[in-house]
Structure formats: C-alpha cells, structure tokens
Enzyme design. Structure first.
Site, PDB file in Angstrom:
ATOM      1  N   ASN A   3      -5.064  -1.293 -31.190  1.00 29.73           N
ATOM      2  CA  ASN A   3      -4.039  -1.693 -30.221  1.00 29.73           C
ATOM      3  C   ASN A   3      -2.829  -2.342 -30.884  1.00 29.73           C
ATOM      4  OD1 ASN A   3      -5.926  -0.739 -28.483  1.00 29.73           O
ATOM      5  ND2 ASN A   3      -6.512  -2.733 -27.620  1.00 29.73           N
ATOM      6  N   LYS A  37      34.833  36.954 -22.651  1.00 28.95           N
ATOM      7  CA  LYS A  37      34.322  35.593 -22.477  1.00 28.95           C
ATOM      8  C   LYS A  37      34.052  34.846 -23.767  1.00 28.95           C
ATOM      9  CE  LYS A  37      32.020  34.483 -18.929  1.00 28.95           C
ATOM     10  NZ  LYS A  37      32.150  33.421 -17.961  1.00 28.95           N
ATOM     11  N   TYR A  78      -3.659  -3.820 -23.394  1.00 25.03           N
ATOM     12  CA  TYR A  78      -3.545  -2.405 -23.719  1.00 25.03           C
ATOM     13  C   TYR A  78      -4.273  -1.556 -22.676  1.00 25.03           C
ATOM     14  CZ  TYR A  78      -3.931   2.116 -25.962  1.00 25.03           C
ATOM     15  OH  TYR A  78      -3.859   3.461 -26.206  1.00 25.03           O
ATOM     16  N   THR A  80      43.095  10.966 -12.144  1.00 22.90           N
ATOM     17  CA  THR A  80      42.172  10.185 -11.328  1.00 22.90           C
ATOM     18  C   THR A  80      41.800  11.124 -10.191  1.00 22.90           C
ATOM     19  OG1 THR A  80      43.878   9.260  -9.913  1.00 22.90           O
ATOM     20  CG2 THR A  80      43.324   7.975 -11.866  1.00 22.90           C
ATOM     21  N   HIS A  81      40.570  11.059  -9.725  1.00 23.07           N
ATOM     22  CA  HIS A  81      40.044  12.004  -8.725  1.00 23.07           C
ATOM     23  C   HIS A  81      40.178  13.440  -9.225  1.00 23.07           C
ATOM     24  CE1 HIS A  81      40.347   8.620  -5.811  1.00 23.07           C
ATOM     25  NE2 HIS A  81      41.446   8.370  -6.505  1.00 23.07           N
ATOM     26  N   SER A 106      -4.655  12.356 -29.357  1.00 22.38           N
ATOM     27  CA  SER A 106      -3.206  12.233 -29.515  1.00 22.38           C
ATOM     28  C   SER A 106      -2.763  12.676 -30.900  1.00 22.38           C
ATOM     29  CB  SER A 106      -2.766  10.781 -29.276  1.00 22.38           C
ATOM     30  OG  SER A 106      -3.468   9.902 -30.145  1.00 22.38           O
ATOM     31  N   GLN A 112      -0.637   5.550 -24.426  1.00 25.88           N
ATOM     32  CA  GLN A 112      -0.554   6.646 -25.385  1.00 25.88           C
ATOM     33  C   GLN A 112       0.543   7.646 -24.971  1.00 25.88           C
ATOM     34  OE1 GLN A 112      -4.263   8.187 -27.159  1.00 25.88           O
ATOM     35  NE2 GLN A 112      -3.819  10.106 -26.140  1.00 25.88           N
TER      36      GLN A 112
HETATM   37  N1  ARG Z   1      -3.945   6.752 -29.626  1.00 30.97           N
HETATM   38  C1  ARG Z   1      -3.844   5.473 -29.071  1.00 30.97           C
HETATM   39  C2  ARG Z   1      -2.435   5.255 -28.516  1.00 30.97           C
HETATM   40  O1  ARG Z   1      -1.562   5.941 -28.882  1.00 30.97           O
HETATM   41  C3  ARG Z   1      -4.132   4.419 -30.090  1.00 30.97           C
HETATM   42  C4  ARG Z   1      -4.705   3.137 -29.546  1.00 30.97           C
HETATM   43  C5  ARG Z   1      -6.023   3.389 -28.951  1.00 30.97           C
HETATM   44  N2  ARG Z   1      -6.657   2.171 -28.560  1.00 30.97           N
HETATM   45  C6  ARG Z   1      -7.788   2.159 -27.859  1.00 30.97           C
HETATM   46  N3  ARG Z   1      -8.258   1.019 -27.555  1.00 30.97           N
HETATM   47  N4  ARG Z   1      -8.357   3.271 -27.447  1.00 30.97           N
HETATM   48  O2  ARG Z   1      -2.209   4.396 -27.698  1.00 30.97           O
END
Ligand code: ARG
Length: 460
Positions: free
Chosen positions: A112, A285, A319, A157-158, A25, A324
């Site tokens: 998390n 235009k 979590y 209206t409408h 990510s 993500q």
């Molecule tokens: N990149 C992860 C996210 O955005 C961070 C948390 C990852 N936690 C894990 N237990 N893999 O959610």
C-alpha cells in the site's frame, strides 16, 4: 499453500483463473518498474542504516534489484499475471536471484505504501516532462508574437468582429495561459514529490524505520505526516490530471481558432502541409485534422480525470483495491497531454499567417467603429449619443458596401457637425492599435513589455 502466491499462506484454494485475470494489474503497472526498483533500493538502504537489516543483506538486495532492472530493461524479464502486480513480480524474481534474503525486503513495508511511492515518483517524473514541452510551446508562441508585432487582425467578441488587435497580442494571450499551466505543474510537483513510504499497510510499523532517509535517497521533497492519509491519498494524481485537463482546454481553444482561421472564408492561416490531411473524394480539401483530434482528445482527458474522481469519492480510509484504477487514466492522460503540447509546438512553429486576409477582414467588420465613437466623445458628445451616431454611420456604410474610412469628410459631417479632418487618423486601423496605451492592452508598448517579460521568464 494452495498457490505459490506471496500472500498464499492462509488460502486453501487456488485463485480462479478468471479472477486472476480480472484483478491483475501487471499488464499496465509494469510501466512503473524504474520507480519500484529505485524505491526498493532506498528502502533496503534505510533498513540497513537503522540496523533492521545487515549492511551485507542490503547490499545483496540492492545488487539483486539491479539485476532485475537490467533484465526488465533488456526485455528478458518474464512478467507473470499470476503474480498480480509489478511489485510481486519483481520481489519474486529478486528472491529467485538472491535466495531467502529476498524475503526480507518487504520488512516494515506494505504494497500500500509501496504503490503510493512508485506512483508519486512516476507522476512527478512525468510532470517534469510536461514542463519541458510546455516551455517549448510558450517559446514558439513568443517567437511568433515577436515576428508579427505589426500584423493586425480583428479581435472578436461573441465571434463577431469587435476591435483590431495585433497578432502578437493574440499569440501572447495563449502564452500567458500556458505559463499559468506551467506554474500549476510546478505546484502539483510540490505535493506529488512527497514520500509515503513508512506508512506501511495503514497504521505505520513497529520497526525503527526512518522515512526521511528514504525520501532523501529518492530526491523527494519530504515525507507523509499521517499513515492513513499516506496510503489513501490520490490527490496528487487528480491534481495532475486536472492540470492536464486545463492544458487541453487551452490547446482546444487554440485548435478551434486555427480551424476557423484556416477556413477559406477567413484564410488567416496556412496550415503546414505536414500537419494537415486531404480528403479521399474532394481533391481541393486540406483538413485541420490535427487540431480537430486535439480538440477531441480534450474530452478524453476530462474523462480520465473524472474516472478517478468518481473512483475515489466513495472510498473509506485507508487503501482500497479500487485505487488500482488510478493508473490507466493517468497513463492515458499523460500520453495525450504530453503529445498534444509537443505537436502543437511543432505545428505552431511551422504555421504560416496571411496578414493581407486579416487586414481585409478588419474593413469588413467595421473594426474602427469604437474609434469613431471615442473621437466624438473627445469633441464633447456624451458616449451614449456618440455610440448612436456611429451606429448610423455603420448602417449607412453597410448599405453602401464600404468601410467607415472610405467616407469623405463631407459625408461624415452629415452624421455629426463635430467631425473634422482630424478624424482620418482615428479611423486608421493601425492608429486604433497604436493608441491603446493601457496596461496589458494590444498597443505596441504593452506588447513589447509582454514579450520582454516572457523572454526573461523563458531564460530563467
Ligand atoms: N496493484 C495494487 C494497486 O495498484 C498494489 C497494492 C495492492 N495492495 C493490496 N493490499 N492488495 O493498487
């Protein structure tokens, strides 16, 4: 260890390159680096206060984090996809800088609660920016209202001509919508600006941590109450995106009106050249592309909201990696909402209006018909009958191609002998607006009250 990953201890095989690519990510969550580093510094400081780290260790971590921050800000930082996300990129670089003490930063913390904290801080910061642009837009609308108190146009209206209203009243209708949006943003911030740090992975921690101290250091309004909820809650993102969606709805309605109003058949507004585009084939235009795109982008923001709602709806506590997928929709929503409001404020401040065309449209639409019916009621005719009589007058005028106000008294009396010379003042469009004295109406008194209220609100 098969890998140099921070979590590589129990693995004997290297992560497949395709998986690394698929799961990382860092490509987008790197945008959260300011918040991540601020959160880590607050965490380290709290650990020292609690005696979990020594003060010297916390100071070393903090100085190292400052160096990482500087490297990122100056573009020198080398983000690595194999480190998965921004958290592990930053921690790895920190450990390179400060040595083994870097490994102590994550004590009593999990990614998390860390990611939840970063994102809460980020959403809160972005909402604060939304407040600024929405306030600017409201200010422009109120200025226009102030400037065009005496300009009348058909209210619909409408989408059919209904009764005359002042342009000020029309502008204020939008100002009220955006003021509610502003209040919704403030309300969202109360809930986003709460620290989840200390929830750890899901169940809390055995270290003697102090979540309130972290929250205080970060200027947050409070802390979580339940560790499972803290790491799995994404309500704050969805609420923010709903608020953004509603703002886009309001913008889109305004855009729709501006598109109609700029059509030469209406000719109510002159779009500023700087906010319109031309056609490559039709020289005459002038297209309302900005309004059209804003109306179009509204669908995309709804999509952002729905993508996260759909992601979250099937997730068990706590979590899950699915979460993500919360970031990109918000980033997209944030940019779209922020830029749209800001451009609308600029465009509205330069918008030109055509009061003559608005007045001509009043005549075409028999916008004084309700006034005539109400007049007949004052002469003792039941409303239903008055409605019917007025309908016949309109039908006649339509055939003749004239407005009701163009008929002389003699002609009007053919429809009802209750009509007298005092009808003339009732049939004037200005009188129709001026006579509206009810609360929140388009009458000048109500418009003045609204403008004063808005100005007072903007000042505060
Ligand atoms: N990149 C992860 C996210 O955005 C961070 C948390 C990852 N936690 C894990 N237990 N893999 O959610």
């Amino acid at each position: 260890m098969a890998d140099d990953k921070l979590w590589g201890g129990r693995f004997s095989q290297k992560t497949a390159a395709s998986v690394e690519d698929y799961t990382q990510s860092v490509d987008y969550d790197c945008a959260l680096y300011e918040e991540d580093i601020a959160g880590s510094k607050a965490h380290a400081g709290m650990l020292a206060e609690q005696g979990v780290l020594t003060v010297a260790e916390a100071e070393k971590l903090s100085a190292g984090l400052d160096q990482v921050l500087e490297e990122i800000r100056s573009g020198k930082f080398n983000w690595k996809r194999e480190y998965e996300d921004l958290h592990m990129n930053i921690e790895s670089r920190l450990t390179e800088i400060v040595g083994p003490v870097g490994g102590k930063l994550h004590t009593g913390r999990s990614r998390n609660d860390q990611v939840a904290l970063d994102f809460r801080l980020h959403v809160t910061h972005r909402l604060a920016d939304w407040k600024i642009v929405v306030t600017k837009l409201i200010g422009v609308l109120v200025d226009k209202a102030d400037q065009y108190r005496d300009v009348l146009l058909p209210g619909y209206t409408h989408m059919q001509p209904a009764q005359p209203v002042s342009l000020a009243h029309h502008m204020l209708a939008y100002a009220w919508m955006f003021r509610r949006d502003f209040e919704r943003v403030c309300d969202c911030m109360k809930r986003s600006n709460v620290s989840p740090l200390g929830a750890a992975a899901l169940a809390g921690t055995t270290y003697p941590i102090n979540p309130a101290s972290v929250a205080e250091k970060l200027g947050m309004g409070g802390t979580f109450n339940n560790s499972l909820d803290a790491v799995s809650d994404r309500d704050f993102v969805m609420e923010a995106m709903f608020t953004g969606s509603l703002m886009m709805t309001h913008l889109s309605r305004l855009c729709e009106e501006l598109i109609i109003w700029s059509n030469p058949c209406f000719g109510f507004v002159k779009l500023p050249d700087a906010f319109s585009t031309g056609s490559s084939i039709m020289p005459q235009k002038k297209n309302p592309d900005v309004c059209e795109l804003m109306r179009g982008k509204t669908g995309r923001v709804y999509g952002d909201l729905f993508s996260l709602m759909t992601t979250v709806k099937g997730l068990p506590l706590a979590y899950n990696r699915d979460m993500q997928e919360d970031k990109e929709p918000f980033f997209d929503c944030d940019k779209t909402v922020h830029d749209s409001i800001s451009i609308m404020a600029e465009m509205m401040s330069e918008m030109g209006f055509n009061p003559e065309n608005m007045r001509a449209a009043l005549k075409k639409g028999f916008l004084n018909a309700t006034e005539l019916a109400d007049y007949l009621v004052t002469k003792g005719i039941p409303f239903r009958e008055a409605h019917h009589i007025t309908g016949s007058v309109v039908a006649f005028c339509e055939k003749q191609g004239v407005g009701i106000e163009d008929l002389n008294l003699e002609k009007l009396c053919e429809f009802s002998d209750k009509i007298e010379s005092d009808v003339a003042e009732v049939l004037s469009y200005d009188a129709a607006v001026n006579r509206r004295v009810s609360h929140g109406s388009t009458g000048p008194e109500s418009v003045s009250v609204q403008i004063a209220d808005m100005k007072k609100w903007l000042e505060s």
